[in-house]
Enzyme design. Structure first.
Site, PDB file in Angstrom:
ATOM      1  N   LEU A  26       5.826 -32.614  16.238  1.00 39.24           N
ATOM      2  CA  LEU A  26       6.583 -32.133  15.085  1.00 39.24           C
ATOM      3  C   LEU A  26       6.720 -30.624  15.101  1.00 39.24           C
ATOM      4  O   LEU A  26       7.664 -30.067  14.568  1.00 39.24           O
ATOM      5  CB  LEU A  26       5.887 -32.548  13.787  1.00 39.24           C
ATOM      6  CG  LEU A  26       5.798 -34.045  13.492  1.00 39.24           C
ATOM      7  CD1 LEU A  26       4.882 -34.296  12.315  1.00 39.24           C
ATOM      8  CD2 LEU A  26       7.178 -34.613  13.230  1.00 39.24           C
ATOM      9  N   GLY A  27       5.748 -29.974  15.684  1.00 38.85           N
ATOM     10  CA  GLY A  27       5.831 -28.512  15.704  1.00 38.85           C
ATOM     11  C   GLY A  27       4.573 -27.900  16.261  1.00 38.85           C
ATOM     12  O   GLY A  27       3.610 -28.584  16.597  1.00 38.85           O
ATOM     13  N   GLN A  28       4.625 -26.601  16.332  1.00 38.55           N
ATOM     14  CA  GLN A  28       3.521 -25.849  16.917  1.00 38.55           C
ATOM     15  C   GLN A  28       3.144 -24.756  15.939  1.00 38.55           C
ATOM     16  O   GLN A  28       3.985 -23.961  15.554  1.00 38.55           O
ATOM     17  CB  GLN A  28       4.000 -25.241  18.232  1.00 38.55           C
ATOM     18  CG  GLN A  28       3.046 -24.281  18.875  1.00 38.55           C
ATOM     19  CD  GLN A  28       2.200 -25.007  19.899  1.00 38.55           C
ATOM     20  OE1 GLN A  28       2.692 -25.797  20.677  1.00 38.55           O
ATOM     21  NE2 GLN A  28       0.914 -24.753  19.876  1.00 38.55           N
ATOM     22  N   GLY A  29       1.913 -24.755  15.525  1.00 42.85           N
ATOM     23  CA  GLY A  29       1.501 -23.725  14.570  1.00 42.85           C
ATOM     24  C   GLY A  29       0.527 -22.764  15.204  1.00 42.85           C
ATOM     25  O   GLY A  29       0.238 -22.852  16.389  1.00 42.85           O
ATOM     26  N   GLY A  30       0.040 -21.854  14.407  1.00 45.77           N
ATOM     27  CA  GLY A  30      -0.886 -20.856  14.903  1.00 45.77           C
ATOM     28  C   GLY A  30      -2.162 -21.460  15.442  1.00 45.77           C
ATOM     29  O   GLY A  30      -2.766 -20.948  16.369  1.00 45.77           O
ATOM     30  N   SER A  31      -2.586 -22.590  14.877  1.00 47.15           N
ATOM     31  CA  SER A  31      -3.879 -23.115  15.274  1.00 47.15           C
ATOM     32  C   SER A  31      -3.781 -24.380  16.103  1.00 47.15           C
ATOM     33  O   SER A  31      -4.797 -24.914  16.512  1.00 47.15           O
ATOM     34  CB  SER A  31      -4.716 -23.379  14.030  1.00 47.15           C
ATOM     35  OG  SER A  31      -3.937 -24.056  13.081  1.00 47.15           O
ATOM     36  N   GLY A  32      -2.587 -24.847  16.358  1.00 41.94           N
ATOM     37  CA  GLY A  32      -2.467 -26.015  17.202  1.00 41.94           C
ATOM     38  C   GLY A  32      -1.145 -26.731  17.013  1.00 41.94           C
ATOM     39  O   GLY A  32      -0.344 -26.359  16.161  1.00 41.94           O
ATOM     40  N   VAL A  56       1.291 -30.074  16.110  1.00 44.79           N
ATOM     41  CA  VAL A  56       1.253 -31.170  15.144  1.00 44.79           C
ATOM     42  C   VAL A  56       2.083 -32.333  15.677  1.00 44.79           C
ATOM     43  O   VAL A  56       3.204 -32.131  16.174  1.00 44.79           O
ATOM     44  CB  VAL A  56       1.815 -30.719  13.783  1.00 44.79           C
ATOM     45  CG1 VAL A  56       1.670 -31.830  12.762  1.00 44.79           C
ATOM     46  CG2 VAL A  56       1.105 -29.474  13.300  1.00 44.79           C
ATOM     47  N   ASP A  67      -2.213 -17.897   4.573  1.00 45.57           N
ATOM     48  CA  ASP A  67      -1.086 -17.981   5.500  1.00 45.57           C
ATOM     49  C   ASP A  67       0.122 -18.631   4.833  1.00 45.57           C
ATOM     50  O   ASP A  67       0.745 -19.526   5.404  1.00 45.57           O
ATOM     51  CB  ASP A  67      -1.515 -18.759   6.746  1.00 45.57           C
ATOM     52  CG  ASP A  67      -0.664 -18.417   7.954  1.00 45.57           C
ATOM     53  OD1 ASP A  67       0.063 -17.390   7.904  1.00 45.57           O
ATOM     54  OD2 ASP A  67      -0.694 -19.165   8.936  1.00 45.57           O
TER      55      ASP A  67
END
Ligand SMILES: *[C@@H]1O[C@H](CO)[C@@H](O)[C@H](O)[C@H]1NC(C)=O
Ligand SMILES: *[C@@H]1O[C@H](CO)[C@@H](O)[C@H](O)[C@H]1NC(C)=O
Ligand SMILES: *[C@@H]1O[C@H](CO)[C@@H](O)[C@H](O)[C@H]1NC(C)=O
Ligand SMILES: *[C@@H]1O[C@H](CO)[C@@H](O)[C@H](O)[C@H]1NC(C)=O
Ligand SMILES: *[C@@H]1O[C@H](CO)[C@@H](O)[C@H](O)[C@H]1NC(C)=O
Ligand SMILES: *[C@@H]1O[C@H](CO)[C@@H](O)[C@H](O)[C@H]1NC(C)=O
Ligand SMILES: *[C@@H]1O[C@H](CO)[C@@H](O)[C@H](O)[C@H]1NC(C)=O
Ligand SMILES: *[C@@H]1O[C@H](CO)[C@@H](O)[C@H](O)[C@H]1NC(C)=O
Ligand SMILES: *[C@@H]1O[C@H](CO)[C@@H](O)[C@H](O)[C@H]1NC(C)=O
Ligand SMILES: *[C@@H]1O[C@H](CO)[C@@H](O)[C@H](O)[C@H]1NC(C)=O
Length: 646
Positions: free
Chosen positions: A330-336, A338, A449
């Site tokens: 679904l996506g890529q965030g700062g911590s990993g 998804v 955040d």
């Protein structure tokens, strides 16, 4: 699957475990030195823009070659940056250390008085930027030593002699050995460990010269139990603890694995079969040993975790996401990253695969998950569970179908779905969610955040705040702002960026930025080089009473002018430079809903470089280099200052 590939996989797998057991990025700060050169105010934002671009270029290079030098900008706004990891760190630890380092060097940014240089010495890595070419510099006036505050307990004559012997030896060995050397001296029943490294740009002469200076500086630390010399061209440390990895341990896990596998694959298949069996036995034994050790360490805790309903087995989550298949991402965030997943009972969930190793503090992590999963609010994404006993840590959230606000504003495709009513409800719902986190839940939670990509929309386009509690899950700031500084910096409150001071008012600031973005339909680029940032634009329109001009043209005039102006005014109140002037979230909710009177914002948003108020509220740049006694140090006079490096 060919045997070679199988082997490769197995080996990488085993290296993965070996590595995990040893992981320590040594991301502790030894010293931060902000330089005191100054720039013209009008150059600041340009310089910061180049600085951020330089950091973005540096990061992937560090990942592949463990050091990097980059240049960005032009003329007298050129940014030079250099980063390097200690050579004994694994690649993962190197990245971790550098990610942390990057966030902290922000404290040397030219927000005030135009500081245009900074050096950050970590025990695992180094980062420096400046506005001049410094790669021919191995000695400088800011070179220093930092000594521990604990004196060695025991025969200190012997200790000091060992320290001197060790650092002298290291300084002679390192230049011959690719600029890196570790070792220990054990005489008279006293052991001292040490590491010396020259930065990659130093040639052999420069390296020798730098380390000779390092020896002179660090020598005066003994009989303190710890000492560090921090120079423009090199780093040296001694300690009573063995803090480094020596060469028998994996330095470059993936390369080693690959190398070995290629060699093995080339041998005859009979040999390969034997080797496969041997490898499997090796790995199984290693895992057993690892399991035994972990069980001992974590003991009763793991038993609790395993029994808890919150702990979902790794295998189930793996299957739920089709083995983390890319099409489920679904996506890529700062911590990993998804992933979307379907649990065996048919429930659709979002699974966050954390980049960071939580194993070191499973207890803390689990307690927090426990706590956060108890939070239930219509505007907060529910945390359903986690997996922390598998090979990597996963968090399981409720699935929110309509993407994040960021997706709407960046793609500009479905913008018409965000009608005025929808936007109003998004702002109100987000404010309510934050109020709950700050003031109503049993645990005080600062989100840290808040940004467009963390506001998700459900099927009715009501907002749900994602990732709250991550700040609590990860002690010491490891993940949050670490990746993609540029993306998040536009939302960060000045006192948080500059002093690391985190209160609810930092969230209020980010919320203010978000309100302005949602109403204006534009993302805030704090350092846009072409035009003024959206915050500044709204502030100046407010001054001339023309706030309506800022409202998103995509709405085609279909909005209530008064309501929109009120929201913008609330946004401006929230982004005032002084935290004390910003309203609390519950007051914000009142202002949005019941025509509560809205005060006039008195301060322009942060980063309005022409504003005098800002400089009164933030102390001058040299103040930030912490501890204060480092700032004016140049030479031996502070070597015994009794400051314990963290
Ligand atoms: C800047 O630092 C240098 C030495 O590091 C010092 O000599 C100089 O006085 C400082 N300048 C200011 C304005 O603080
Ligand atoms: C600065 O970095 C940006 C973004 O990475 C890049 O597009 C640009 O070419 C760089 N400029 C210079 C002068 O290196
Ligand atoms: C920066 O460079 C420009 C031309 O490139 C020059 O006009 C200006 O005076 C310079 N500023 C400083 C502070 O050196
Ligand atoms: C090594 O680097 C220094 C500058 O740090 C330079 O003056 C010197 O010429 C270099 N020596 C060689 C052999 O390249
Ligand atoms: C490093 O290089 C710059 C520009 O090339 C030069 O101005 C400076 O004097 C050099 N410094 C040293 C220590 O050689
Ligand atoms: C420390 O060790 C040295 C050499 O072993 C010895 O001569 C000296 O007496 C010892 N000092 C103390 C205080 O024990
Ligand atoms: C440094 O120490 C190592 C081992 O302790 C030794 O083999 C080496 O000769 C020493 N080098 C020097 C220059 O003393
Ligand atoms: C070495 O030191 C430890 C305590 O630091 C002590 O217990 C032990 O007896 C010492 N051994 C010798 C041989 O002096
Ligand atoms: C590295 O560690 C191993 C065991 O941990 C030890 O046997 C070896 O001597 C060490 N090597 C060095 C150079 O310290
Ligand atoms: C040494 O430094 C640590 C942290 O820097 C501090 O907590 C401790 O109190 C200090 N100890 C002494 C004796 O000053």
């Amino acid at each position: 699957m060919s045997r070679g590939r199988l082997l490769l996989l197995l080996l990488q797998f085993s290296c993965f475990f070996v590595h995990r057991c040893l992981s320590d990025p040594r991301a502790t700060e030894a010293a931060r030195v902000c330089s005191n050169t100054t720039a013209l105010p009008q150059d600041r934002q340009t310089f910061v823009g180049y600085f951020l671009a330089a950091m973005d270029t540096l990061t992937p290079l560090i990942d592949t070659q463990r050091y990097a030098a980059v240049v960005n900008g032009s003329g007298n706004n050129t940014v030079y940056a250099f980063g390097e990891c200690m050579k004994d760190l694994t690649r993962t630890d190197c990245n971790l250390c550098f990610a942390q380092c990057k966030t902290q060097v922000l404290r040397c940014l030219p927000f005030q008085r135009g500081t245009r240089g900074g050096r950050l010495f970590y025990d695992g890595c180094y980062l420096r930027y400046d506005d001049y070419y410094f790669l021919n510099e191995t000695l400088s006036l800011q070179d220093m030593s930092v000594c521990g505050n604990q004196t060695f307990v025991g025969n200190d004559t012997v200790f000091s002699a060992n320290v001197n012997h060790l650092v002298r030896n290291l300084s002679l060995e390192a230049p011959k050995n690719d600029g890196f050397s570790v070792g220990s001296v054990n005489k008279g029943n006293v052991t001292v460990y040490g590491l010396a490294q020259c930065w990659e740009f130093a040639n052999r002469t420069g390296c020798e010269e730098c380390l000779a200076n390092a020896v002179a500086k660090i020598g005066s630390c003994a009989p303190k139990g710890e000492g560090r010399a921090l120079l423009a061209g090199c780093y040296m440390r001694y300690s009573t603890q063995k803090f480094y990895y020596n060469s028998t341990e994996p330095v470059e896990e993936s390369n080693r694995g690959r190398h070995l596998a290629i060699t093995l694959a080339a041998t005859s298949s009979a040999v390969a079969v034997v080797l496969v069996i041997a490898t499997v036995v090796f790995i199984v034994r290693k895992n057993l040993r690892k399991k035994r050790r972990e069980r001992k360490q974590l003991g009763a805790l793991l038993a609790t975790v395993n029994k808890s309903k919150l702990n979902i087995s790794y295998e189930i989550l793996e299957r739920a996401t089709n083995y983390f298949h890319n099409s489920n991402k679904l996506g890529q965030g700062g911590s990993g990253s998804v992933y979307k997943g379907v649990l065996p009972d048919g429930q659709v969930v979002a699974i966050k695969r954390l980049f960071f190793n939580t194993r070191q503090w499973v207890d803390h992590f689990f307690n927090e998950v426990n706590l956060i999963s108890g939070i239930n609010h219509k505007n907060l994404v529910k945390l359903l569970g986690c997996s922390i006993t598998g090979p990597e840590s996963l968090l399981v959230y409720e699935y929110v179908p309509n993407q994040s606000l960021h997706d709407y504003f960046s793609a500009k495709t479905n913008c018409q779905l965000l009608t005025w009513e929808v936007r109003y409800n998004i702002i109100l719902g987000t404010a309510e969610g934050l109020t709950y986190l700050h003031e109503e839940s049993n645990t005080r939670i600062i989100h840290r955040d808040i940004k467009l990509s963390n506001i998700l929309l459900d099927k009715d386009f009501m907002p749900k705040i994602a990732d709250f509690g991550l700040a609590r899950l990860f002690p010491e700031d490891k993940t949050h702002i670490s990746t993609g500084i540029a993306g998040t910096l536009g939302y960060m409150a000045p006192e948080y960026v500059v002093r690391g001071k985190l209160t609810e008012k930092a969230d209020v600031y980010s919320f203010g930025v978000l309100v302005i973005e949602v109403v204006c339909g534009k993302r805030n680029n704090a350092f846009s080089q072409d035009s003024h940032s959206i915050l500044q634009r709204v502030w100046s329109l407010h001054g001339t009473g023309r706030l309506c001009e800022a409202i998103d043209p995509a709405l085609e005039g279909k909005f209530q002018e008064e309501e929109a102006s009120r929201l913008l005014q609330i946004g401006l109140l929230c982004v005032q430079a002084s935290a004390e002037l910003r309203p609390s979230m519950s007051l914000v909710v009142k202002m949005i809903t019941d025509n509560h009177e809205i005060a006039q914002p008195t301060q322009p948003p942060f980063l309005n470089s022409s504003s005098a108020e800002v400089s009164q509220n933030i102390p001058p740049a040299t103040y930030y280099s912490q501890p204060e006694s480092y700032t004016n140090s140049s030479g031996n006079d502070i070597t015994n200052s009794g400051i314990e490096p963290r």
